[in-house]
Design an enzyme around this catalytic site. Structure first.
Site, PDB file in Angstrom:
ATOM      1  N   SER A 227       4.195  -2.144  -9.028  1.00  9.55           N
ATOM      2  CA  SER A 227       3.592  -3.084  -7.890  1.00  9.55           C
ATOM      3  C   SER A 227       2.450  -2.017  -7.037  1.00  9.55           C
ATOM      4  O   SER A 227       2.450  -0.993  -7.352  1.00  9.55           O
ATOM      5  CB  SER A 227       4.711  -3.546  -7.135  1.00  9.55           C
ATOM      6  OG  SER A 227       5.223  -2.854  -6.269  1.00  9.55           O
ATOM      7  N   LYS A 228       1.772  -2.642  -6.397  1.00  6.98           N
ATOM      8  CA  LYS A 228       0.989  -2.136  -5.400  1.00  6.98           C
ATOM      9  C   LYS A 228       1.627  -1.199  -4.490  1.00  6.98           C
ATOM     10  O   LYS A 228       0.965  -0.501  -3.873  1.00  6.98           O
ATOM     11  CB  LYS A 228       0.140  -3.241  -4.587  1.00  6.98           C
ATOM     12  CG  LYS A 228      -0.105  -4.338  -5.447  1.00  6.98           C
ATOM     13  CD  LYS A 228      -1.867  -4.594  -5.425  1.00  6.98           C
ATOM     14  CE  LYS A 228      -2.494  -5.405  -6.496  1.00  6.98           C
ATOM     15  NZ  LYS A 228      -3.765  -5.747  -6.557  1.00  6.98           N
ATOM     16  N   ARG A 229       3.048  -1.612  -4.272  1.00  7.50           N
ATOM     17  CA  ARG A 229       3.533  -0.459  -3.205  1.00  7.50           C
ATOM     18  C   ARG A 229       4.154   0.702  -3.924  1.00  7.50           C
ATOM     19  O   ARG A 229       4.232   1.668  -3.187  1.00  7.50           O
ATOM     20  CB  ARG A 229       4.997  -1.402  -2.519  1.00  7.50           C
ATOM     21  CG  ARG A 229       4.419  -2.369  -1.656  1.00  7.50           C
ATOM     22  CD  ARG A 229       5.576  -3.167  -1.109  1.00  7.50           C
ATOM     23  NE  ARG A 229       6.420  -3.627  -2.098  1.00  7.50           N
ATOM     24  CZ  ARG A 229       6.165  -4.908  -2.813  1.00  7.50           C
ATOM     25  NH1 ARG A 229       4.983  -5.509  -2.536  1.00  7.50           N
ATOM     26  NH2 ARG A 229       6.916  -5.287  -3.877  1.00  7.50           N
ATOM     27  N   TYR A 234      -2.483   3.620  -7.028  1.00  9.40           N
ATOM     28  CA  TYR A 234      -3.822   3.436  -6.721  1.00  9.40           C
ATOM     29  C   TYR A 234      -4.639   4.639  -7.511  1.00  9.40           C
ATOM     30  O   TYR A 234      -4.199   5.587  -7.244  1.00  9.40           O
ATOM     31  CB  TYR A 234      -4.219   3.446  -5.407  1.00  9.40           C
ATOM     32  CG  TYR A 234      -3.660   2.220  -4.785  1.00  9.40           C
ATOM     33  CD1 TYR A 234      -4.223   1.022  -5.208  1.00  9.40           C
ATOM     34  CD2 TYR A 234      -2.567   2.107  -3.915  1.00  9.40           C
ATOM     35  CE1 TYR A 234      -3.689  -0.361  -4.690  1.00  9.40           C
ATOM     36  CE2 TYR A 234      -2.022   0.862  -3.478  1.00  9.40           C
ATOM     37  CZ  TYR A 234      -2.481  -0.343  -3.799  1.00  9.40           C
ATOM     38  OH  TYR A 234      -2.124  -1.545  -3.274  1.00  9.40           O
TER      39      TYR A 234
END
Ligand code: GLU
Length: 456
Positions: A227-229, A234
Protein backbone atom coordinates in the site's frame (compact mmCIF):
# COMPACT_ATOMS: atom_id res chain seq x y z
CA UNK A 1 8.44 1.02 -36.94
CA UNK A 2 5.91 -1.35 -35.43
CA UNK A 3 2.25 -0.45 -34.98
CA UNK A 4 2.33 -1.21 -31.26
CA UNK A 5 1.17 1.77 -29.21
CA UNK A 6 1.10 1.44 -25.46
CA UNK A 7 0.44 4.04 -22.84
CA UNK A 8 1.05 4.75 -19.21
CA UNK A 9 -1.97 6.64 -17.89
CA UNK A 10 -1.35 7.74 -14.32
CA UNK A 11 -3.62 9.93 -12.22
CA UNK A 12 -1.33 12.42 -10.49
CA UNK A 13 -2.84 12.38 -7.03
CA UNK A 14 0.23 11.76 -4.88
CA UNK A 15 3.90 10.94 -4.98
CA UNK A 16 5.05 8.54 -7.69
CA UNK A 17 4.27 5.09 -6.33
CA UNK A 18 6.40 2.00 -6.91
CA UNK A 19 3.41 0.14 -8.37
CA UNK A 20 2.79 2.92 -10.88
CA UNK A 21 6.45 2.96 -11.78
CA UNK A 22 6.35 -0.78 -12.45
CA UNK A 23 3.30 -0.30 -14.71
CA UNK A 24 5.12 2.49 -16.56
CA UNK A 25 8.18 0.27 -16.86
CA UNK A 26 6.32 -2.72 -18.29
CA UNK A 27 4.69 -0.48 -20.90
CA UNK A 28 8.05 1.05 -21.74
CA UNK A 29 9.68 -2.39 -21.99
CA UNK A 30 6.94 -3.64 -24.28
CA UNK A 31 7.23 -0.58 -26.50
CA UNK A 32 11.00 -0.88 -26.69
CA UNK A 33 10.81 -4.65 -27.23
CA UNK A 34 8.40 -4.29 -30.14
CA UNK A 35 9.82 -1.08 -31.56
CA UNK A 36 6.46 0.53 -30.84
CA UNK A 37 5.47 3.84 -29.30
CA UNK A 38 5.26 4.62 -25.60
CA UNK A 39 2.64 7.25 -24.83
CA UNK A 40 2.40 9.09 -21.51
CA UNK A 41 -1.12 10.31 -20.82
CA UNK A 42 -2.01 12.14 -17.66
CA UNK A 43 -5.44 11.24 -16.29
CA UNK A 44 -6.06 14.42 -14.37
CA UNK A 45 -9.81 14.80 -14.57
CA UNK A 46 -10.26 14.61 -10.82
CA UNK A 47 -9.55 18.28 -10.22
CA UNK A 48 -10.05 17.95 -6.48
CA UNK A 49 -7.30 15.34 -6.09
CA UNK A 50 -4.79 16.18 -8.82
CA UNK A 51 -1.88 18.40 -7.91
CA UNK A 52 0.99 19.96 -9.86
CA UNK A 53 3.40 18.49 -7.28
CA UNK A 54 2.13 15.01 -8.05
CA UNK A 55 2.61 15.58 -11.76
CA UNK A 56 6.12 16.92 -11.19
CA UNK A 57 6.99 13.93 -8.98
CA UNK A 58 5.78 11.63 -11.71
CA UNK A 59 7.65 13.22 -14.63
CA UNK A 60 10.75 13.54 -12.51
CA UNK A 61 10.55 9.95 -11.33
CA UNK A 62 10.08 8.66 -14.87
CA UNK A 63 13.13 10.58 -16.06
CA UNK A 64 15.16 9.39 -13.09
CA UNK A 65 14.28 5.78 -13.93
CA UNK A 66 15.19 6.37 -17.56
CA UNK A 67 11.66 5.72 -18.81
CA UNK A 68 11.54 8.08 -21.75
CA UNK A 69 8.20 8.54 -23.44
CA UNK A 70 7.74 9.06 -27.18
CA UNK A 71 4.55 11.11 -26.92
CA UNK A 72 3.18 12.99 -23.98
CA UNK A 73 3.67 16.07 -21.82
CA UNK A 74 6.72 18.17 -22.71
CA UNK A 75 7.16 16.00 -25.78
CA UNK A 76 3.98 16.47 -27.75
CA UNK A 77 2.76 14.14 -30.48
CA UNK A 78 0.06 13.82 -33.11
CA UNK A 79 -2.80 12.78 -30.87
CA UNK A 80 -2.49 15.25 -28.01
CA UNK A 81 -3.10 17.06 -25.83
CA UNK A 82 -1.80 14.44 -23.42
CA UNK A 83 -3.41 15.85 -20.29
CA UNK A 84 -7.01 14.74 -19.93
CA UNK A 85 -7.86 18.08 -18.37
CA UNK A 86 -7.20 19.62 -21.80
CA UNK A 87 -9.26 17.17 -23.81
CA UNK A 88 -12.84 18.19 -23.08
CA UNK A 89 -13.73 19.00 -26.71
CA UNK A 90 -12.70 15.48 -27.68
CA UNK A 91 -14.86 13.99 -24.91
CA UNK A 92 -17.83 16.13 -25.99
CA UNK A 93 -17.46 14.80 -29.49
CA UNK A 94 -17.29 11.19 -28.38
CA UNK A 95 -20.19 11.63 -25.96
CA UNK A 96 -22.23 12.91 -28.87
CA UNK A 97 -21.43 9.73 -30.81
CA UNK A 98 -22.88 7.62 -28.03
CA UNK A 99 -25.90 9.86 -27.73
CA UNK A 100 -26.47 9.65 -31.48
CA UNK A 101 -26.31 5.87 -31.21
CA UNK A 102 -28.97 6.00 -28.49
CA UNK A 103 -26.61 4.74 -25.80
CA UNK A 104 -26.87 7.54 -23.25
CA UNK A 105 -29.48 9.00 -20.96
CA UNK A 106 -29.55 11.75 -18.40
CA UNK A 107 -30.55 11.38 -14.79
CA UNK A 108 -30.17 13.99 -12.05
CA UNK A 109 -27.83 16.05 -14.21
CA UNK A 110 -25.46 13.17 -14.88
CA UNK A 111 -25.09 11.35 -18.19
CA UNK A 112 -25.17 7.54 -18.05
CA UNK A 113 -24.12 4.82 -20.43
CA UNK A 114 -27.06 2.62 -21.37
CA UNK A 115 -26.30 -1.09 -21.44
CA UNK A 116 -28.08 -3.46 -23.80
CA UNK A 117 -30.20 -6.27 -22.37
CA UNK A 118 -33.25 -6.97 -20.34
CA UNK A 119 -33.81 -4.76 -17.27
CA UNK A 120 -35.22 -5.98 -13.99
CA UNK A 121 -35.57 -4.39 -10.60
CA UNK A 122 -33.96 -6.59 -7.98
CA UNK A 123 -33.21 -6.28 -4.30
CA UNK A 124 -29.53 -5.62 -3.59
CA UNK A 125 -28.62 -6.87 -0.13
CA UNK A 126 -25.40 -4.85 0.08
CA UNK A 127 -27.13 -1.62 -0.71
CA UNK A 128 -30.24 -2.81 1.09
CA UNK A 129 -32.36 -1.31 -1.65
CA UNK A 130 -34.11 -2.10 -4.92
CA UNK A 131 -31.91 -1.46 -7.90
CA UNK A 132 -32.23 -1.89 -11.64
CA UNK A 133 -30.04 -4.59 -13.15
CA UNK A 134 -29.39 -5.30 -16.77
CA UNK A 135 -29.23 -8.87 -18.00
CA UNK A 136 -27.21 -8.72 -21.17
CA UNK A 137 -24.46 -10.64 -22.91
CA UNK A 138 -21.31 -11.33 -20.89
CA UNK A 139 -18.17 -9.61 -22.02
CA UNK A 140 -15.29 -11.89 -22.93
CA UNK A 141 -11.78 -10.60 -22.36
CA UNK A 142 -8.83 -12.53 -23.72
CA UNK A 143 -6.23 -11.15 -21.35
CA UNK A 144 -2.67 -11.64 -22.55
CA UNK A 145 -1.59 -12.64 -19.06
CA UNK A 146 -4.65 -13.89 -17.25
CA UNK A 147 -6.24 -15.74 -20.15
CA UNK A 148 -9.97 -15.74 -20.81
CA UNK A 149 -12.02 -13.68 -18.39
CA UNK A 150 -15.80 -13.44 -18.67
CA UNK A 151 -17.82 -10.81 -16.95
CA UNK A 152 -21.25 -9.25 -17.26
CA UNK A 153 -21.73 -5.57 -16.64
CA UNK A 154 -25.00 -5.33 -14.78
CA UNK A 155 -25.47 -1.64 -14.19
CA UNK A 156 -25.36 1.45 -16.30
CA UNK A 157 -22.45 3.65 -15.36
CA UNK A 158 -21.75 7.33 -15.44
CA UNK A 159 -20.11 8.98 -18.45
CA UNK A 160 -20.32 12.51 -17.17
CA UNK A 161 -20.99 13.51 -13.61
CA UNK A 162 -23.50 16.18 -12.65
CA UNK A 163 -20.49 18.41 -11.88
CA UNK A 164 -19.67 18.32 -15.59
CA UNK A 165 -16.53 16.22 -15.12
CA UNK A 166 -16.26 13.18 -17.35
CA UNK A 167 -16.03 9.79 -15.68
CA UNK A 168 -12.91 7.63 -15.55
CA UNK A 169 -14.17 4.74 -17.71
CA UNK A 170 -15.32 7.08 -20.42
CA UNK A 171 -12.22 9.27 -20.72
CA UNK A 172 -9.94 6.26 -20.39
CA UNK A 173 -11.57 4.44 -23.29
CA UNK A 174 -12.08 7.51 -25.45
CA UNK A 175 -8.41 8.34 -25.15
CA UNK A 176 -7.29 4.80 -25.85
CA UNK A 177 -9.38 4.93 -29.02
CA UNK A 178 -8.35 8.46 -30.01
CA UNK A 179 -4.71 7.71 -29.30
CA UNK A 180 -4.87 4.43 -31.25
CA UNK A 181 -3.62 2.39 -28.30
CA UNK A 182 -3.11 -1.25 -29.30
CA UNK A 183 -2.16 -2.78 -25.92
CA UNK A 184 -3.43 -1.80 -22.50
CA UNK A 185 -0.91 -2.94 -19.91
CA UNK A 186 -2.01 -2.04 -16.40
CA UNK A 187 -2.39 -3.30 -12.86
CA UNK A 188 -4.63 -6.22 -12.11
CA UNK A 189 -6.75 -3.96 -9.91
CA UNK A 190 -8.18 -2.59 -13.16
CA UNK A 191 -9.38 -5.96 -14.41
CA UNK A 192 -12.73 -5.31 -12.78
CA UNK A 193 -13.13 -2.21 -14.97
CA UNK A 194 -12.27 -3.90 -18.20
CA UNK A 195 -15.70 -5.32 -18.97
CA UNK A 196 -17.16 -1.81 -18.81
CA UNK A 197 -14.39 -0.63 -21.08
CA UNK A 198 -15.14 -3.34 -23.62
CA UNK A 199 -18.82 -2.36 -23.52
CA UNK A 200 -17.75 1.16 -24.48
CA UNK A 201 -15.51 -0.07 -27.30
CA UNK A 202 -18.43 -2.06 -28.66
CA UNK A 203 -20.76 0.91 -28.42
CA UNK A 204 -18.24 3.01 -30.37
CA UNK A 205 -17.97 0.23 -32.96
CA UNK A 206 -14.26 -0.16 -32.14
CA UNK A 207 -12.19 -3.27 -31.69
CA UNK A 208 -10.85 -3.39 -28.12
CA UNK A 209 -7.07 -3.37 -27.64
CA UNK A 210 -5.14 -6.31 -26.24
CA UNK A 211 -5.45 -6.23 -22.46
CA UNK A 212 -2.60 -7.36 -20.26
CA UNK A 213 -3.26 -7.09 -16.54
CA UNK A 214 -0.05 -7.33 -14.59
CA UNK A 215 0.08 -8.81 -11.07
CA UNK A 216 -0.12 -6.65 -8.01
CA UNK A 217 2.92 -5.89 -5.91
CA UNK A 218 2.67 -7.56 -2.51
CA UNK A 219 4.36 -6.53 0.73
CA UNK A 220 7.66 -8.24 1.48
CA UNK A 221 5.96 -10.74 3.78
CA UNK A 222 3.68 -11.66 0.88
CA UNK A 223 0.68 -10.70 2.97
CA UNK A 224 -1.42 -8.15 1.21
CA UNK A 225 -0.92 -5.41 -1.28
CA UNK A 226 2.00 -2.99 -1.11
CA UNK A 227 0.00 0.00 0.00
CA UNK A 228 0.94 3.64 -0.05
CA UNK A 229 1.82 3.51 3.62
CA UNK A 230 4.53 0.86 3.25
CA UNK A 231 8.13 2.03 3.51
CA UNK A 232 9.67 2.00 0.09
CA UNK A 233 6.31 2.68 -1.49
CA UNK A 234 7.50 5.79 -3.29
CA UNK A 235 10.17 6.31 -5.92
CA UNK A 236 11.22 9.36 -3.96
CA UNK A 237 12.25 7.10 -1.04
CA UNK A 238 14.84 5.40 -3.23
CA UNK A 239 16.21 8.65 -4.52
CA UNK A 240 16.76 9.95 -1.00
CA UNK A 241 18.48 6.71 -0.09
CA UNK A 242 20.72 7.04 -3.16
CA UNK A 243 19.62 3.75 -4.68
CA UNK A 244 20.92 3.60 -8.24
CA UNK A 245 18.08 4.19 -10.69
CA UNK A 246 19.34 1.47 -13.02
CA UNK A 247 19.34 -0.98 -10.12
CA UNK A 248 15.81 -0.06 -9.06
CA UNK A 249 14.68 -0.37 -12.67
CA UNK A 250 16.31 -3.78 -13.01
CA UNK A 251 14.65 -4.85 -9.76
CA UNK A 252 11.24 -3.59 -10.89
CA UNK A 253 11.57 -5.55 -14.12
CA UNK A 254 11.60 -8.67 -11.98
CA UNK A 255 8.46 -7.67 -10.08
CA UNK A 256 6.11 -9.93 -11.95
CA UNK A 257 8.27 -10.76 -14.96
CA UNK A 258 10.95 -13.38 -15.01
CA UNK A 259 13.41 -14.37 -17.65
CA UNK A 260 12.88 -18.07 -16.82
CA UNK A 261 16.51 -18.82 -16.06
CA UNK A 262 16.76 -17.01 -12.72
CA UNK A 263 18.89 -14.22 -14.17
CA UNK A 264 18.64 -11.16 -11.98
CA UNK A 265 21.21 -8.54 -12.79
CA UNK A 266 20.85 -7.92 -16.49
CA UNK A 267 21.65 -5.01 -18.73
CA UNK A 268 18.46 -3.24 -19.74
CA UNK A 269 19.14 -4.01 -23.41
CA UNK A 270 18.96 -7.69 -22.60
CA UNK A 271 15.76 -7.27 -20.60
CA UNK A 272 14.19 -5.36 -23.47
CA UNK A 273 15.11 -8.14 -25.84
CA UNK A 274 13.75 -10.89 -23.61
CA UNK A 275 10.67 -9.09 -22.26
CA UNK A 276 7.24 -10.38 -23.24
CA UNK A 277 3.83 -11.25 -21.83
CA UNK A 278 4.73 -14.94 -21.64
CA UNK A 279 7.27 -14.16 -18.92
CA UNK A 280 4.75 -12.32 -16.76
CA UNK A 281 3.31 -14.25 -13.86
CA UNK A 282 -0.32 -14.29 -12.76
CA UNK A 283 0.39 -14.35 -9.02
CA UNK A 284 1.18 -11.26 -7.01
CA UNK A 285 4.82 -10.20 -7.04
CA UNK A 286 6.41 -10.08 -3.61
CA UNK A 287 8.42 -6.96 -2.90
CA UNK A 288 11.78 -8.41 -1.92
CA UNK A 289 13.90 -5.71 -0.30
CA UNK A 290 16.89 -8.04 0.00
CA UNK A 291 16.84 -8.69 -3.69
CA UNK A 292 16.78 -4.95 -4.37
CA UNK A 293 19.70 -4.41 -1.99
CA UNK A 294 21.63 -7.17 -3.71
CA UNK A 295 20.97 -5.82 -7.19
CA UNK A 296 21.87 -2.32 -6.07
CA UNK A 297 25.19 -3.55 -4.68
CA UNK A 298 25.97 -5.33 -7.93
CA UNK A 299 25.30 -2.18 -9.95
CA UNK A 300 27.33 -0.08 -7.56
CA UNK A 301 30.35 -2.34 -7.78
CA UNK A 302 30.12 -2.46 -11.55
CA UNK A 303 30.31 1.31 -11.97
CA UNK A 304 33.52 2.67 -13.39
CA UNK A 305 35.49 4.64 -10.85
CA UNK A 306 34.75 7.96 -12.48
CA UNK A 307 30.98 7.47 -12.26
CA UNK A 308 31.24 6.06 -8.77
CA UNK A 309 33.24 9.08 -7.65
CA UNK A 310 30.79 11.43 -9.35
CA UNK A 311 27.94 9.88 -7.37
CA UNK A 312 29.85 9.53 -4.12
CA UNK A 313 31.23 13.07 -3.83
CA UNK A 314 27.93 14.84 -3.05
CA UNK A 315 27.03 12.17 -0.51
CA UNK A 316 30.35 12.51 1.29
CA UNK A 317 29.97 16.27 1.16
CA UNK A 318 26.49 16.08 2.63
CA UNK A 319 27.85 13.85 5.39
CA UNK A 320 30.40 16.55 6.20
CA UNK A 321 33.38 14.34 5.35
CA UNK A 322 34.72 16.41 2.48
CA UNK A 323 34.36 19.88 1.04
CA UNK A 324 35.67 21.68 -2.07
CA UNK A 325 39.15 21.70 -0.60
CA UNK A 326 39.41 17.91 -0.76
CA UNK A 327 42.44 16.56 -2.61
CA UNK A 328 40.91 15.03 -5.75
CA UNK A 329 43.61 12.39 -6.12
CA UNK A 330 43.18 11.33 -2.52
CA UNK A 331 39.39 11.14 -2.93
CA UNK A 332 39.77 9.04 -6.08
CA UNK A 333 42.18 6.73 -4.31
CA UNK A 334 39.86 6.33 -1.31
CA UNK A 335 36.92 5.53 -3.55
CA UNK A 336 39.02 3.24 -5.70
CA UNK A 337 39.99 1.10 -2.75
CA UNK A 338 36.50 1.21 -1.18
CA UNK A 339 34.19 0.59 -4.10
CA UNK A 340 34.30 -3.20 -4.00
CA UNK A 341 33.26 -3.16 -0.37
CA UNK A 342 30.46 -0.63 -0.77
CA UNK A 343 27.05 -2.17 -0.34
CA UNK A 344 25.17 1.01 -1.09
CA UNK A 345 25.77 4.72 -1.49
CA UNK A 346 23.77 5.46 1.63
CA UNK A 347 26.27 3.58 3.78
CA UNK A 348 29.32 5.01 2.05
CA UNK A 349 30.08 7.77 4.61
CA UNK A 350 30.23 5.12 7.30
CA UNK A 351 32.49 2.91 5.20
CA UNK A 352 35.04 5.58 4.27
CA UNK A 353 34.65 8.12 7.05
CA UNK A 354 37.97 7.23 8.70
CA UNK A 355 39.87 8.28 5.58
CA UNK A 356 38.85 11.87 6.17
CA UNK A 357 39.18 12.40 9.89
CA UNK A 358 41.46 11.55 12.78
CA UNK A 359 38.45 11.73 14.99
CA UNK A 360 36.98 8.30 14.27
CA UNK A 361 35.67 6.07 17.04
CA UNK A 362 37.10 2.65 17.82
CA UNK A 363 34.23 0.24 17.49
CA UNK A 364 33.83 -1.51 20.85
CA UNK A 365 32.62 -4.82 19.43
CA UNK A 366 35.37 -4.91 16.85
CA UNK A 367 37.92 -4.19 19.56
CA UNK A 368 36.62 -6.97 21.72
CA UNK A 369 36.79 -9.42 18.85
CA UNK A 370 40.33 -8.41 17.92
CA UNK A 371 41.59 -8.74 21.47
CA UNK A 372 40.03 -12.16 21.97
CA UNK A 373 42.66 -13.88 19.87
CA UNK A 374 46.49 -14.03 20.13
CA UNK A 375 48.48 -11.05 21.27
CA UNK A 376 47.42 -8.13 19.12
CA UNK A 377 49.21 -5.59 21.32
CA UNK A 378 52.52 -7.35 20.70
CA UNK A 379 51.81 -7.55 16.96
CA UNK A 380 51.08 -3.85 16.83
CA UNK A 381 54.31 -2.98 18.66
CA UNK A 382 56.33 -5.20 16.32
CA UNK A 383 54.77 -3.82 13.17
CA UNK A 384 54.98 -0.16 14.07
CA UNK A 385 58.76 0.31 13.66
CA UNK A 386 58.74 -1.81 10.51
CA UNK A 387 56.16 0.42 8.87
CA UNK A 388 57.89 3.50 10.20
CA UNK A 389 61.09 2.48 8.52
CA UNK A 390 59.60 1.47 5.20
CA UNK A 391 61.09 3.45 2.34
CA UNK A 392 58.56 2.44 -0.31
CA UNK A 393 54.90 2.96 0.62
CA UNK A 394 52.83 0.75 -1.67
CA UNK A 395 50.49 -2.12 -0.89
CA UNK A 396 52.93 -4.77 -2.23
CA UNK A 397 55.85 -3.23 -0.31
CA UNK A 398 53.81 -3.12 2.88
CA UNK A 399 52.72 -6.69 2.33
CA UNK A 400 56.23 -8.02 1.86
CA UNK A 401 57.40 -6.15 4.95
CA UNK A 402 54.63 -7.81 6.96
CA UNK A 403 55.54 -11.16 5.39
CA UNK A 404 59.15 -10.90 6.52
CA UNK A 405 58.16 -9.72 9.96
CA UNK A 406 55.74 -12.63 10.40
CA UNK A 407 58.44 -15.06 9.38
CA UNK A 408 60.96 -13.54 11.79
CA UNK A 409 58.46 -13.65 14.64
CA UNK A 410 57.17 -17.11 13.69
CA UNK A 411 53.58 -15.89 13.55
CA UNK A 412 51.13 -15.74 10.71
CA UNK A 413 51.00 -12.77 8.41
CA UNK A 414 47.29 -12.34 9.08
CA UNK A 415 47.94 -12.00 12.81
CA UNK A 416 49.00 -8.45 12.01
CA UNK A 417 45.92 -7.51 10.07
CA UNK A 418 42.99 -7.17 12.51
CA UNK A 419 44.78 -4.98 15.01
CA UNK A 420 46.25 -2.81 12.29
CA UNK A 421 42.85 -2.35 10.74
CA UNK A 422 41.38 -1.48 14.11
CA UNK A 423 44.13 1.05 14.79
CA UNK A 424 43.86 2.86 11.46
CA UNK A 425 40.08 2.70 10.94
CA UNK A 426 38.43 1.80 14.24
CA UNK A 427 36.58 -0.94 12.37
CA UNK A 428 36.53 -4.71 12.27
CA UNK A 429 35.99 -4.76 8.53
CA UNK A 430 36.14 -2.44 5.57
CA UNK A 431 38.07 -1.86 2.37
CA UNK A 432 41.07 -4.04 1.53
CA UNK A 433 43.60 -3.41 4.32
CA UNK A 434 46.81 -3.15 2.32
CA UNK A 435 45.13 -0.83 -0.16
CA UNK A 436 43.76 1.19 2.74
CA UNK A 437 47.21 1.59 4.27
CA UNK A 438 48.68 2.67 0.96
CA UNK A 439 45.96 5.28 0.43
CA UNK A 440 46.09 6.62 4.00
CA UNK A 441 49.83 7.14 3.60
CA UNK A 442 52.73 6.26 5.84
CA UNK A 443 52.50 9.28 8.10
CA UNK A 444 48.85 8.85 8.96
CA UNK A 445 49.13 5.11 9.40
CA UNK A 446 52.07 5.38 11.75
CA UNK A 447 50.49 8.18 13.74
CA UNK A 448 47.25 6.25 14.15
CA UNK A 449 49.07 3.11 15.19
CA UNK A 450 51.11 5.05 17.73
CA UNK A 451 48.02 6.70 19.12
CA UNK A 452 46.26 3.37 19.38
CA UNK A 453 49.28 1.75 21.04
CA UNK A 454 49.08 4.30 23.86
CA UNK A 455 45.57 3.07 24.66
CA UNK A 456 46.73 -0.51 25.18
N1 GLU B 1 -5.61 6.53 -14.43
C1 GLU B 1 -5.71 5.13 -14.20
C2 GLU B 1 -4.81 4.76 -13.03
O1 GLU B 1 -3.94 5.52 -12.68
C3 GLU B 1 -5.32 4.42 -15.49
C4 GLU B 1 -5.72 3.01 -15.59
C5 GLU B 1 -5.32 2.42 -16.92
O2 GLU B 1 -4.11 2.23 -17.12
O3 GLU B 1 -6.17 2.19 -17.75
O4 GLU B 1 -4.95 3.74 -12.43
Amino acid sequence: MSQVRVRFAPSPTGLFHIGSARTALFNWLYARHTGGTFVLRIEDTDTARNTPEALASLLDGMRWLGLDWDEGPEKGGDVGPYLQSERNPIYEEYLQKLTDAGRTYEQDGAVFFKLLGERKVVFDKYKNADIEKVFGEPVVIEDAIRGRVEKTVEQDFVLRRSSGDFGFHFTNVVDDIAMAITHVIRGEDHLSNTARHVELYNAFGQKPPVFAHIPLILKSDGKGKMSKRETGAYIEDYRTKHVLPEALRNFLCLMGWNPKDNSEVMPIEEIIERFGFDGIQKDGARFDEKKLAHINTEYLRALNLETFAWMAAPILTEAGLIDESVDEDYLQAVLGVSQEKARDLEGLPELVGFFFTEDFAIDANARERVFKKGDPAARLRELLPVLQGLSEWTAPAIESAIDSLAEAQSVKKFDYFPVTRLAVSGQGGGPDLLGTLEVLGQERVVARMEKFATTL
